[in-house]
Enzyme design. Sequence first.
Site, PDB file in Angstrom:
ATOM      1  N   ARG A 159      30.174  63.628 -28.553  1.00  0.00           N
ATOM      2  CA  ARG A 159      29.480  62.997 -27.434  1.00  0.00           C
ATOM      3  C   ARG A 159      29.817  61.510 -27.448  1.00  0.00           C
ATOM      4  O   ARG A 159      30.221  60.941 -26.451  1.00  0.00           O
ATOM      5  CB  ARG A 159      27.966  63.238 -27.574  1.00  0.00           C
ATOM      6  CG  ARG A 159      27.140  62.787 -26.403  1.00  0.00           C
ATOM      7  CD  ARG A 159      25.673  63.073 -26.612  1.00  0.00           C
ATOM      8  NE  ARG A 159      25.113  62.383 -27.769  1.00  0.00           N
ATOM      9  CZ  ARG A 159      23.828  62.371 -28.087  1.00  0.00           C
ATOM     10  NH1 ARG A 159      22.956  63.043 -27.349  1.00  0.00           N
ATOM     11  NH2 ARG A 159      23.410  61.716 -29.149  1.00  0.00           N
TER      12      ARG A 159
ATOM     13  N   LYS B  91      13.139  54.641 -28.578  1.00  0.00           N
ATOM     14  CA  LYS B  91      13.795  54.646 -27.262  1.00  0.00           C
ATOM     15  C   LYS B  91      12.938  55.399 -26.243  1.00  0.00           C
ATOM     16  O   LYS B  91      12.018  56.135 -26.616  1.00  0.00           O
ATOM     17  CB  LYS B  91      15.177  55.296 -27.384  1.00  0.00           C
ATOM     18  CG  LYS B  91      15.129  56.765 -27.800  1.00  0.00           C
ATOM     19  CD  LYS B  91      16.500  57.289 -28.179  1.00  0.00           C
ATOM     20  CE  LYS B  91      16.413  58.733 -28.635  1.00  0.00           C
ATOM     21  NZ  LYS B  91      17.675  59.205 -29.252  1.00  0.00           N
TER      22      LYS B  91
ATOM     23  N   MET C 298       1.415  69.135  -7.942  1.00  0.00           N
ATOM     24  CA  MET C 298       1.730  67.770  -8.331  1.00  0.00           C
ATOM     25  C   MET C 298       0.573  67.121  -9.088  1.00  0.00           C
ATOM     26  O   MET C 298       0.776  66.423 -10.081  1.00  0.00           O
ATOM     27  CB  MET C 298       2.065  66.931  -7.092  1.00  0.00           C
ATOM     28  CG  MET C 298       2.537  65.521  -7.437  1.00  0.00           C
ATOM     29  SD  MET C 298       2.868  64.521  -5.979  1.00  0.00           S
ATOM     30  CE  MET C 298       4.398  65.242  -5.410  1.00  0.00           C
TER      31      MET C 298
ATOM     32  N   TYR D 174      -0.044  77.859  -5.091  1.00  0.00           N
ATOM     33  CA  TYR D 174       1.157  77.919  -4.244  1.00  0.00           C
ATOM     34  C   TYR D 174       1.970  79.168  -4.552  1.00  0.00           C
ATOM     35  O   TYR D 174       2.170  79.530  -5.715  1.00  0.00           O
ATOM     36  CB  TYR D 174       2.055  76.708  -4.511  1.00  0.00           C
ATOM     37  CG  TYR D 174       1.585  75.411  -3.901  1.00  0.00           C
ATOM     38  CD1 TYR D 174       1.389  75.285  -2.522  1.00  0.00           C
ATOM     39  CD2 TYR D 174       1.372  74.295  -4.705  1.00  0.00           C
ATOM     40  CE1 TYR D 174       0.988  74.079  -1.974  1.00  0.00           C
ATOM     41  CE2 TYR D 174       0.974  73.080  -4.170  1.00  0.00           C
ATOM     42  CZ  TYR D 174       0.783  72.981  -2.793  1.00  0.00           C
ATOM     43  OH  TYR D 174       0.390  71.791  -2.261  1.00  0.00           O
TER      44      TYR D 174
HETATM   45  C1  LIG Z   1      17.374  59.640 -30.556  1.00  0.00           C
HETATM   46  C2  LIG Z   1      18.210  59.450 -31.745  1.00  0.00           C
HETATM   47  C3  LIG Z   1      17.682  59.662 -33.032  1.00  0.00           C
HETATM   48  C4  LIG Z   1      16.302  60.231 -33.281  1.00  0.00           C
HETATM   49  O1  LIG Z   1      16.338  61.628 -33.120  1.00  0.00           O
HETATM   50  P1  LIG Z   1      15.017  62.516 -33.365  1.00  0.00           P
HETATM   51  O2  LIG Z   1      15.492  63.909 -33.285  1.00  0.00           O
HETATM   52  O3  LIG Z   1      14.058  62.150 -32.283  1.00  0.00           O
HETATM   53  O4  LIG Z   1      14.510  62.131 -34.694  1.00  0.00           O
HETATM   54  C5  LIG Z   1      18.482  59.355 -34.119  1.00  0.00           C
HETATM   55  N1  LIG Z   1      19.738  58.891 -33.951  1.00  0.00           N
HETATM   56  C6  LIG Z   1      20.285  58.692 -32.732  1.00  0.00           C
HETATM   57  C7  LIG Z   1      21.675  58.201 -32.615  1.00  0.00           C
HETATM   58  C8  LIG Z   1      19.540  58.979 -31.598  1.00  0.00           C
HETATM   59  O5  LIG Z   1      20.095  58.796 -30.385  1.00  0.00           O
END
Ligand SMILES: *Cc1c(COP(=O)(O)O)cnc(C)c1O
Length: 361
Positions: free
Chosen positions: A131, A35, A304, A256
């Site tokens: 969640r 993702k 930046m 800065y």
């Molecule tokens: C992002 C995610 C993972 C992977 O988690 P990591 O800590 O990056 O290994 C696994 N399961 C779900 C549901 C996630 O959203």
Amino acid sequence: MTRPTQARLNLRALRHNFALAAQLAPRSRIIAVVKANAYGHGALSIACQLAPLADALAVACIEEAQALRGGGIASPILLLQGVFDAAELDTAAQLDLWLTIDSERQMQWLERAKPAAPLHCWLKLDTGMHRLGVAPQRATQAYRRLVACPNAAGEIVLFTHFAAADELDSAQTRAQMAVFEELCEALPGPRSAANSPALLGWPAAHYDWVRPGYMLYGNSPFRQPHPNTAALQPVMTLASAVTSLRDVAAGEAVGYGATWVAPRASRIATVTVGYGDGYPRQARNGTPVLVNGRRATLAGRVSMDMITVDVTAIPGVAVGDEVVLWGPGLTVDEVAAYADTSGYELTTRVPARVPRVVTVE
Ligand SMILES: *Cc1c(COP(=O)(O)O)cnc(C)c1O
């Protein structure tokens, strides 16, 4: 000459980290999480490497899945949050995606849909992270509805997500495992709970499918050293180069806000990387930076497009010399600690401006 800032991606390290995950969870199938543009590494080049190795891939939304299918990835792909409206179900069926069902409204969309083909479903249970997921008291009913639903294909995977698996002695994780195991007892089907920290540190939580993300990119989800993370190899090296050098007298300020004041006569290297390249603006004075493979420290606020680095202690630094912001020898999590964030965020936020340069080594 082009701007020297780049994110180098070592695909051999990626395969090595995957092999480590497989070795640590030998009885589980692996769904590799790609993702958010593969945590900023570039979804398609990462997925092309992982697709032949992993049993499935996982993304956060249908647009990410579409990009992978468009790039020729034929592996099973799980939508970790399912669909966001009823219309996405048709697209998901056309793209042959696996669906997460984590709420009553997603269940109703599936029950009322007329997809081209039934979809494989993962039923997400809320065992304590609060969640996403179906509450424990509704789990059995949700499971039965899925079994009865003609739009759900084959076995239903039961899954949950841990809130604190990165703590190696966590009452929260033990409690979540107990709730999950109790719920699953009466419900047949493969089970899944482990993200990277659970894969690395909680073998009893491996179950039938493990879901590593972060560790595949070669980074440790733990704050402390751990025997299983020692062999991880970072996939991403954020690199740049010295583009200017100057000597400043003791008492002169740099950058800065004049937040860094030279404690002695100092040599300052300007490096063409900044928060516009994903280097965190919150990084404090003293954040480590590798110059010609040696540790130097950030001196002055991150701009930046540039940072300034105190290279007084490194002899012979010249314009054009290589600078590594994170990578082998300097973990992204070490840098993240100086910016009050996590390595997850830093790699994910490297923007498109930074060219990805793929090496297989
Ligand atoms: C992002 C995610 C993972 C992977 O988690 P990591 O800590 O990056 O290994 C696994 N399961 C779900 C549901 C996630 O959203």
